[in-house]
Each structure stands twice: as C-alpha cells, then as structure tokens.
Design an enzyme around this catalytic site. Sequence first.
Site, PDB file in Angstrom:
ATOM      1  N   LYS A   9      24.034 -11.770  58.040  1.00 15.89           N
ATOM      2  CA  LYS A   9      23.061 -12.123  59.091  1.00 15.89           C
ATOM      3  C   LYS A   9      21.916 -12.911  58.479  1.00 15.89           C
ATOM      4  CE  LYS A   9      19.546  -9.212  57.899  1.00 15.89           C
ATOM      5  NZ  LYS A   9      18.444  -9.701  57.151  1.00 15.89           N
ATOM      6  N   PRO A  96      26.130 -12.736  48.855  1.00 12.79           N
ATOM      7  CA  PRO A  96      25.302 -12.324  47.722  1.00 12.79           C
ATOM      8  C   PRO A  96      24.603 -10.990  47.999  1.00 12.79           C
ATOM      9  CG  PRO A  96      24.907 -14.631  48.259  1.00 12.79           C
ATOM     10  CD  PRO A  96      25.770 -14.067  49.362  1.00 12.79           C
ATOM     11  N   ALA A  99      20.087  -9.890  48.899  1.00 10.18           N
ATOM     12  CA  ALA A  99      19.649 -11.263  49.144  1.00 10.18           C
ATOM     13  C   ALA A  99      19.007 -11.442  50.515  1.00 10.18           C
ATOM     14  CB  ALA A  99      20.847 -12.206  49.013  1.00 10.18           C
ATOM     15  N   GLY A 100      18.866 -10.335  51.281  1.00  8.40           N
ATOM     16  CA  GLY A 100      18.289 -10.453  52.623  1.00  8.40           C
ATOM     17  C   GLY A 100      19.313 -10.885  53.652  1.00  8.40           C
ATOM     18  N   LEU A 101      20.607 -10.705  53.326  1.00 10.61           N
ATOM     19  CA  LEU A 101      21.679 -11.136  54.232  1.00 10.61           C
ATOM     20  C   LEU A 101      22.444  -9.942  54.815  1.00 10.61           C
ATOM     21  CD1 LEU A 101      22.991 -14.027  51.941  1.00 10.61           C
ATOM     22  CD2 LEU A 101      21.628 -14.287  54.027  1.00 10.61           C
ATOM     23  N   ALA A 102      21.994  -8.739  54.501  1.00 10.85           N
ATOM     24  CA  ALA A 102      22.571  -7.495  55.025  1.00 10.85           C
ATOM     25  C   ALA A 102      24.050  -7.323  54.688  1.00 10.85           C
ATOM     26  CB  ALA A 102      22.354  -7.399  56.536  1.00 10.85           C
ATOM     27  N   GLY A 103      24.439  -7.738  53.488  1.00 13.65           N
ATOM     28  CA  GLY A 103      25.849  -7.625  53.091  1.00 13.65           C
ATOM     29  C   GLY A 103      26.351  -6.182  53.117  1.00 13.65           C
ATOM     30  N   GLY A 104      25.561  -5.262  52.605  1.00 13.67           N
ATOM     31  CA  GLY A 104      25.974  -3.858  52.582  1.00 13.67           C
ATOM     32  C   GLY A 104      26.122  -3.301  53.990  1.00 13.67           C
ATOM     33  N   SER A 105      25.163  -3.627  54.839  1.00 16.81           N
ATOM     34  CA  SER A 105      25.219  -3.146  56.239  1.00 16.81           C
ATOM     35  C   SER A 105      26.426  -3.750  56.947  1.00 16.81           C
ATOM     36  CB  SER A 105      23.946  -3.549  56.990  1.00 16.81           C
ATOM     37  OG  SER A 105      22.819  -3.029  56.334  1.00 16.81           O
ATOM     38  N   ASP A 138      20.048  -1.928  59.709  1.00 18.45           N
ATOM     39  CA  ASP A 138      20.746  -3.147  60.136  1.00 18.45           C
ATOM     40  C   ASP A 138      22.180  -2.886  60.598  1.00 18.45           C
ATOM     41  OD1 ASP A 138      18.537  -4.668  59.527  1.00 18.45           O
ATOM     42  OD2 ASP A 138      19.289  -5.342  57.577  1.00 18.45           O
TER      43      ASP A 138
END
Length: 294
Positions: A9, A96, A99-105, A138
């Site tokens: 996101k 990444p 990184a502020g892209l909510a990859g884990g969420s 998130d």
Amino acid sequence: MRIEKANAKINVYLDVVSKRDNGYHNIVSIMHTVSLCDLVSIGFLPGSETSISLSSEGISDMPTDAKNLAWRAASSFLRETGLSGRVSIHIEKNIPMAAGLAGGSADAAAVLRGMNTLCGNLLSVEALCALGTTLGADVPFCIRGGSALVTGIGDEMADAACMPMSDIVIACMGDGVSTPWAYGALDEKYSHFSIPHSTTAQSDKILHAWEDGDATVAFDHFFNIFEQVVPSKQPYVERIKREMYACGALKAMMSGSGPSVFGIFSSKEAAVLAQEKLEAMGARAFVCTPTKAY
Ligand code: ATP
C-alpha cells in the site's frame, strides 16, 4: 494450496491528528493498494495436530517463526475457527521491508484470505477484518485492498474512490525506518499532539478529485506528516524525490513512515526511465499501478 497476492500500500494522505491516553495516535489517511506484491502460497491439511511452517524466497532477514505476521495470522485464524491441522506458508517476498509499504500486514492479510477460502469461507470479511485488527492496524485495510479513508488508530475504514489509473514508481534506499521511532520523533515535534487538529477537508479534496476522475488536482492535497521527521534520519528520501522530479514525476512523496518514496508519472515509458535512473543510483525501484479491492 492457494496462492494469494499480498499487495503493497501507499499513503497519498497521512496526518496524525491527536494522541490517546494509551499512547496510540489517531490518524487520517488515504491508503491505496498497488500492483507491487508478495506472492503468498498457503497450504492447509486438517488434522488433530497443529503446526505452522513458513519459508520464503527473495529475502534473507525476514523472520520465519512466530515473529512473522503471516505466521501469526495463520495461528489466529485457527484459534478463531477452532480448526487444527498443518499449515504451510511460502512467501515470495518482493515488497521491501520496514519501508512504509505495509508488506508484513499485506502478507498477514493474504494468509487470512487464503485460509478462509481453503476452509470454505467460514468467516465473513467483517470477521476477518476484526481478526486482522488484533494483528496490526494496517491488516484490515490489506484484507480488503483498493482505496480507503482510514481513521481512528488506523482501525476505522470507509470505502473511498479509487485513484485514476496512474503509472507509479516506488523506490527506497538505505536502512528501513522503525514506525515506533517515527511516531516518537513526531511526538517530540508536536509536544505529544497536545493540541489536536483536524485535516479531513484536505483528504476530502483528494477523494472528490478522484471521484471526478481527476488525478492531477488531487496531487495538490497529497500530504505525509512523517516527511517532517524521517528525511533528517534517512537522507535518501529527499535524494529519491529529487531524482523522481528530475525524471518528470508529476508528484513524489514518502509513503507511510518511510523511507520508501512513490512517484506518479505521465506514462509507463516515463516510469520505466525513472526506475532505470533510480536503480543506477543504487535504489530498489519498482514500476506499478493502483489496484482495486480484492
Ligand atoms: P507499516 O507501513 O505497516 O509500518 P512497513 O512496511 O514499514 O509497515 P513491514 O515490511 O511490514 O514494515 O515490516 C516491519 C517489520 O516487521 C520488519 O522489520 C520485520 O522484522 C517484521 N515482519 C514480520 N512479518 C513480516 C512479513 N511477513 N514481511 C515483512 N516484515 C515482517
């Protein structure tokens, strides 16, 4: 076996408006999923013994045990539904980390969606989102995807108009940023948000422009309060923004608590050229587009 896309996101609007007594911050944010994604494969074999295994490719330092949000999502799903058995998760990691892209969420949401499908949709989307909230703020947004106006501590979500189709480049460089550190830095700057403010008029302008199918008017109202504290710790943010504008970006801004930056370009060709320049600079860069709800 089920393969789910876990889309990253971006936040085109992110403001912190006040702080609760328990230390959580109230935010106003417009989040949008993009086509940059992890691929999450989920297998489930019902049985009396429960085990969860997680493997990954594309990254070496992602936790593969209970510290991984996707692992915890599987565990929460089994607890909530009362099911038991062997869960296997494989994550092809492209987003990444930190990184502020909510990859884990996004990975956790993909596991919840995938497990629910494999188990005959035992839980409604609302129930999945409620479960997601217990994993991270998130996660409910990542379960639905698309565009949303997110308020409260990130747990209140309203459907929102989608961004008109755009060519986006996401880039990051250097170390990740810890979200708790970024909130701490904002707390210092804003005296723990002792004077609450409201900025929903700004976010509304973005959503109205998108409803009218106008991408460019919305750019004037894009905002990220974390840009006031993160670039001083992570100077690559400004470098990447400058490079994006030099490559013709119509708008470039940091996403979430950074340090990734997204830029919006007038064409796919312009986006690919920018990606090449950013990669030559040593950044990781991805060309993507906005995506709709799952
Ligand atoms: P947000 O924008 O929600 O703050 P982020 O994009 O900044 O998230 P993530 O990539 O979600 O951050 O990861 C933050 C930390 O969470 C990582 O440093 C990592 O150790 C841990 N983590 C746990 N599970 C995962 C996962 N499946 N993918 C990535 N990181 C994970």
